[in-house]
Design a protein around this motif. Structure first.
Motif, PDB file in Angstrom:
ATOM      1  N   THR A 131       0.804  -1.210   0.000  1.00 10.97           N
ATOM      2  CA  THR A 131       0.000   0.000   0.000  1.00 10.97           C
ATOM      3  C   THR A 131       0.836   1.257   0.000  1.00 10.97           C
ATOM      4  O   THR A 131       0.317   2.344  -0.127  1.00 10.97           O
ATOM      5  CB  THR A 131      -0.885   0.039   1.254  1.00 10.97           C
ATOM      6  OG1 THR A 131      -0.022   0.071   2.400  1.00 10.97           O
ATOM      7  CG2 THR A 131      -1.775  -1.175   1.349  1.00 10.97           C
ATOM      8  N   ASN A 302     -14.320   9.923   4.175  1.00  7.95           N
ATOM      9  CA  ASN A 302     -13.919   8.519   4.256  1.00  7.95           C
ATOM     10  C   ASN A 302     -15.132   7.593   4.186  1.00  7.95           C
ATOM     11  O   ASN A 302     -15.091   6.549   3.524  1.00  7.95           O
ATOM     12  CB  ASN A 302     -13.137   8.266   5.548  1.00  7.95           C
ATOM     13  CG  ASN A 302     -11.653   8.567   5.395  1.00  7.95           C
ATOM     14  OD1 ASN A 302     -10.956   7.928   4.620  1.00  7.95           O
ATOM     15  ND2 ASN A 302     -11.172   9.550   6.140  1.00  7.95           N
ATOM     16  N   LEU A 305     -16.322   7.460   0.616  1.00  8.12           N
ATOM     17  CA  LEU A 305     -15.426   6.649  -0.205  1.00  8.12           C
ATOM     18  C   LEU A 305     -15.555   5.163   0.121  1.00  8.12           C
ATOM     19  O   LEU A 305     -15.439   4.319  -0.775  1.00  8.12           O
ATOM     20  CB  LEU A 305     -13.975   7.113  -0.008  1.00  8.12           C
ATOM     21  CG  LEU A 305     -13.620   8.419  -0.739  1.00  8.12           C
ATOM     22  CD1 LEU A 305     -12.288   8.958  -0.253  1.00  8.12           C
ATOM     23  CD2 LEU A 305     -13.577   8.201  -2.241  1.00  8.12           C
ATOM     24  N   ASP A 306     -15.808   4.850   1.389  1.00  3.97           N
ATOM     25  CA  ASP A 306     -16.037   3.444   1.751  1.00  3.97           C
ATOM     26  C   ASP A 306     -17.251   2.890   1.000  1.00  3.97           C
ATOM     27  O   ASP A 306     -17.214   1.775   0.453  1.00  3.97           O
ATOM     28  CB  ASP A 306     -16.256   3.312   3.259  1.00  3.97           C
ATOM     29  CG  ASP A 306     -14.982   3.468   4.064  1.00  3.97           C
ATOM     30  OD1 ASP A 306     -13.890   3.346   3.471  1.00  3.97           O
ATOM     31  OD2 ASP A 306     -15.075   3.730   5.278  1.00  3.97           O
ATOM     32  N   LYS A 309     -16.450   2.646  -2.802  1.00  4.23           N
ATOM     33  CA  LYS A 309     -15.578   1.498  -3.076  1.00  4.23           C
ATOM     34  C   LYS A 309     -16.374   0.193  -3.015  1.00  4.23           C
ATOM     35  O   LYS A 309     -16.196  -0.704  -3.849  1.00  4.23           O
ATOM     36  CB  LYS A 309     -14.428   1.451  -2.077  1.00  4.23           C
ATOM     37  CG  LYS A 309     -13.455   0.292  -2.306  1.00  4.23           C
ATOM     38  CD  LYS A 309     -12.328   0.304  -1.285  1.00  4.23           C
ATOM     39  CE  LYS A 309     -11.377  -0.843  -1.524  1.00  4.23           C
ATOM     40  NZ  LYS A 309     -12.019  -2.171  -1.383  1.00  4.23           N
ATOM     41  N   LYS A 349      -4.734  12.318   2.200  1.00  2.92           N
ATOM     42  CA  LYS A 349      -5.063  10.888   2.311  1.00  2.92           C
ATOM     43  C   LYS A 349      -6.329  10.578   1.516  1.00  2.92           C
ATOM     44  O   LYS A 349      -6.453   9.512   0.905  1.00  2.92           O
ATOM     45  CB  LYS A 349      -5.232  10.489   3.780  1.00  2.92           C
ATOM     46  CG  LYS A 349      -3.945  10.511   4.595  1.00  2.92           C
ATOM     47  CD  LYS A 349      -4.196   9.985   5.992  1.00  2.92           C
ATOM     48  CE  LYS A 349      -2.899   9.817   6.785  1.00  2.92           C
ATOM     49  NZ  LYS A 349      -2.275  11.078   7.156  1.00  2.92           N
ATOM     50  N   ARG A 353      -6.911   8.126  -1.907  1.00  2.00           N
ATOM     51  CA  ARG A 353      -7.985   7.151  -2.093  1.00  2.00           C
ATOM     52  C   ARG A 353      -8.704   7.389  -3.424  1.00  2.00           C
ATOM     53  O   ARG A 353      -9.053   6.436  -4.134  1.00  2.00           O
ATOM     54  CB  ARG A 353      -8.982   7.217  -0.927  1.00  2.00           C
ATOM     55  CG  ARG A 353      -8.403   6.763   0.411  1.00  2.00           C
ATOM     56  CD  ARG A 353      -9.504   6.563   1.454  1.00  2.00           C
ATOM     57  NE  ARG A 353     -10.361   5.426   1.098  1.00  2.00           N
ATOM     58  CZ  ARG A 353     -11.431   5.051   1.805  1.00  2.00           C
ATOM     59  NH1 ARG A 353     -11.776   5.747   2.905  1.00  2.00           N
ATOM     60  NH2 ARG A 353     -12.159   4.024   1.421  1.00  2.00           N
TER      61      ARG A 353
END
Length: 599
Positions: A131, A302, A305-306, A309, A349, A353
């Motif tokens: 990663t 976040n 984006l979770d 995804k 960050k 992503r």
């Protein structure tokens, strides 16, 4: 000269440095770590891998007889921000193995001794996906983030802080005392680990050695020590029942209910650290309200984006089209860059992503955005370059990279090295980018170690062998004293094999007296002639590298050229290798190499 007690101490090292354990550590951990170093080895250390049993026995004997000493390492500057750089150490393959063996032994003793479960570092899991995170596994980092998000919703204030120049400030006396007090590992393990790491520290201008500072290396050893050094801080924070906290290496986040509590805990933490001669970074210390913390940690972003995804993963699994997601990702990246949404808190960050999702769904990021990120966001450069590496190169992207390199804004050697590494493994279906590639190659200074590295690595794919030979010959005074760059030169053997320049190339290798050049050259020569070496290499050469646009690393491609020139090989094996690497041979420049070398 060994001390009279050496044999007693060596007895305790026998299991750690048995030939069997060294070979295991190489295969399972160090081999992967060495491939992920900033500087590529010209043959990916396959010479060690093919003869790993014999090499492991040699290294074991050297250590247990007291004849081992660390070798000269490479150092490269990596920009953090605003031109400030950290120095990254790239150890030799043998030193990397020694450090990993010692680190594993130490961690086996330290595991379970942590005073709390709120510090989330773990040694790198080499079976887990790479990663690019600086410390430990991605899984540990995610657990750290989840724990932080959980208490940031309940506490009125969040303290965000880290330790100033942490690695550079660790005192070896305090470190040794701290590790000894919490670990039951033999002292010779700690002694040897600190001995090797201290030898890898930068000692400029023949100055006396200072017993302070851990080198920053893409290996577990310094991270395990740096993590355990803060167990005392963990104990102190865990004893306070009125706060919540999490720690990931030197990043510490604390949840409190009043400003007074926040200031009191910061004062106490700083005093605890001062006892070990390290201090909090006042410039990066923040006291955030719950709302500010939510924005700083990008909790809403976040979560979004979770969900996105998860939706993309489900569509890919079901074989459904991703047109809407592709357009959404493209729109959001461009919009948020324009708005400056990634400029505060953990915004970069979030940008990482988004770039990862762009690669996953195959969307286009505008060349202007690519150029802006590479120029002005050092922490995101490699993510953007990885995105480009997975896509066919276009003139617009090539021009953007050239603009970055000619801007004067890339302050570190690592930026140019990353660009050359990624371009060497980017798929070029045609030569429409040639003008910009030539300009990039011409911009490298062959009188500097890393400028020479970049030029040779790029020319080995994109230039004629006459131009490559001229660079190798003209720069011999630069690379002859440098073993790693010598290995790069030695790896070029298959490009000259069967051409009118092969004798001149051999003379240059011989004249340099560079052991790295000689070793890499000999390995490539054996691969093109020896059936045993070829058979040992077949599993690696037929295994694809899907993160590369060409489906293969550039170093492996050079080895593949040698393998396909092996006249003693089973034709069926050669066909297997060609078929397995069909993507590479769709690259216009690799096609030229194949035609020139008769493969």
């Amino acid at each position: 000269m060994k001390s009279p007690r050496f044999n007693i101490r060596a007895k305790k090292l026998e299991e750690i440095f048995s030939a069997r354990n060294i070979e295991f550590i190489w295969k399972k951990k160090v081999r992967t770590s060495m491939r992920s170093q900033i500087i590529s080895d010209g043959i990916e250390n396959f010479d060690f891998h093919v003869y790993r049993k014999a090499e492991s026995e040699k290294l074991s004997k050297m250590i247990l007889s007291g004849d081992y000493s660390p070798q000269k390492c490479q150092r490269i500057l990596l920009e953090k921000s605003k031109g400030l750089c950290r120095q990254i150490v790239i150890p030799s393959i043998r030193d990397a193995i020694v450090l990993q063996c010692l680190s594993d032994a130490l961690y086996a003793s330290l595991k379970g001794k942590a005073p709390t479960k709120k510090s989330f570092f773990e040694p790198k899991d080499h079976s887990f996906s790479d990663t690019g995170n600086t410390y430990g596994t991605y899984r540990a980092w995610l657990n750290f983030q989840r724990a932080l998000f959980n208490f940031s919703k309940a506490r009125r204030y969040i303290v965000v802080t880290d330790i100033a120049n942490y690695y550079d400030s660790i005192n070896y006396n305090y470190l040794r005392n701290s590790i000894s007090s919490i670990s039951d590992v033999d002292e010779c393990v700690i002694d040897m680990l600190i001995y090797v790491l201290s030898d890898l520290l930068w000692q400029p201008d023949y100055t006396p050695r200072m017993e302070v500072g851990l080198p920053q290396i893409n290996l577990d050893a310094p991270r395990v020590l740096a993590h355990a050094f803060l167990y005392e801080l963990d104990s102190f924070l865990d004893s306070n029942t009125h706060i919540d906290f999490v720690r990931y290496m030197d990043d510490v986040d604390i949840g409190v209910d009043t400003i007074v509590d926040a200031k009191m805990i910061l004062k106490s933490v700083d005093l605890v650290l001062q006892a070990r001669q390290v201090r909090l970074n006042s410039g990066k210390t923040l006291i955030l309200s719950q709302a500010q913390a939510s924005q700083h940690f990008c909790i809403a972003e976040n979560a979004y984006l979770d969900n996105l995804k998860s939706r993309i993963d489900n569509k890919i699994k079901a074989g459904l089209p991703l047109d809407s997601e592709r357009e959404l990702v493209k729109k959001c990246i461009h919009r948020d860059l324009k708005r400056g949404s990634f400029d505060k808190g953990n915004g970069e960050k979030i940008l990482k992503r988004w770039i990862g999702l762009a690669a996953k769904v195959g969307t286009d990021i505008a060349p202007q955005a690519v150029e802006s990120v590479i120029k002005y966001r050092p922490s995101v450069r490699e993510n953007m370059l990885t995105y480009l590496r997975g896509r066919p190169l276009t003139p617009k992207y090539a021009e953007a990279l050239y603009n970055c390199m000619s801007s004067g804004l890339l302050m570190d050697d690592a930026a140019n090295v990353h660009i050359s590494n990624h371009l060497a493994e980017t798929l070029c279906k045609n030569k429409r980018c040639n003008k910009f590639i030539i300009n990039i190659i011409d911009s490298f200074d062959i009188n500097s170690t890393y400028g020479l590295y970049c030029k040779i690595w790029m020319q080995s794919k994109y230039s004629t062998i006459d131009d490559l030979m001229k660079t190798v010959s003209d720069s011999i005074k630069v690379w002859a004293p440098d073993e790693p760059i010598g290995r790069l030169v030695g790896s070029l053997y298959p490009l000259f094999y069967g051409t009118s320049l092969i004798d001149r190339y051999k003379r240059v290798i011989a004249h340099s007296l560079n052991s790295g050049a000689r070793d890499a050259y000999k390995f490539q020569s054996r691969l093109s002639d020896d059936v045993y070496v070829l058979n040992e290499m077949i599993p690696a050469l037929r295994s694809p590298n899907p993160t590369r646009g060409t489906g293969i690393t550039h170093a492996k491609f050079l080895c593949l050229v040698s393998a396909l020139n092996n006249r003693n090989a089973n034709p069926a094996h050669l066909k297997t290798l060609r078929d397995a690497n069909h993507m590479a041979f769709s690259d216009a420049y690799y096609k030229d190499i194949a035609k020139r070398t008769g493969i």
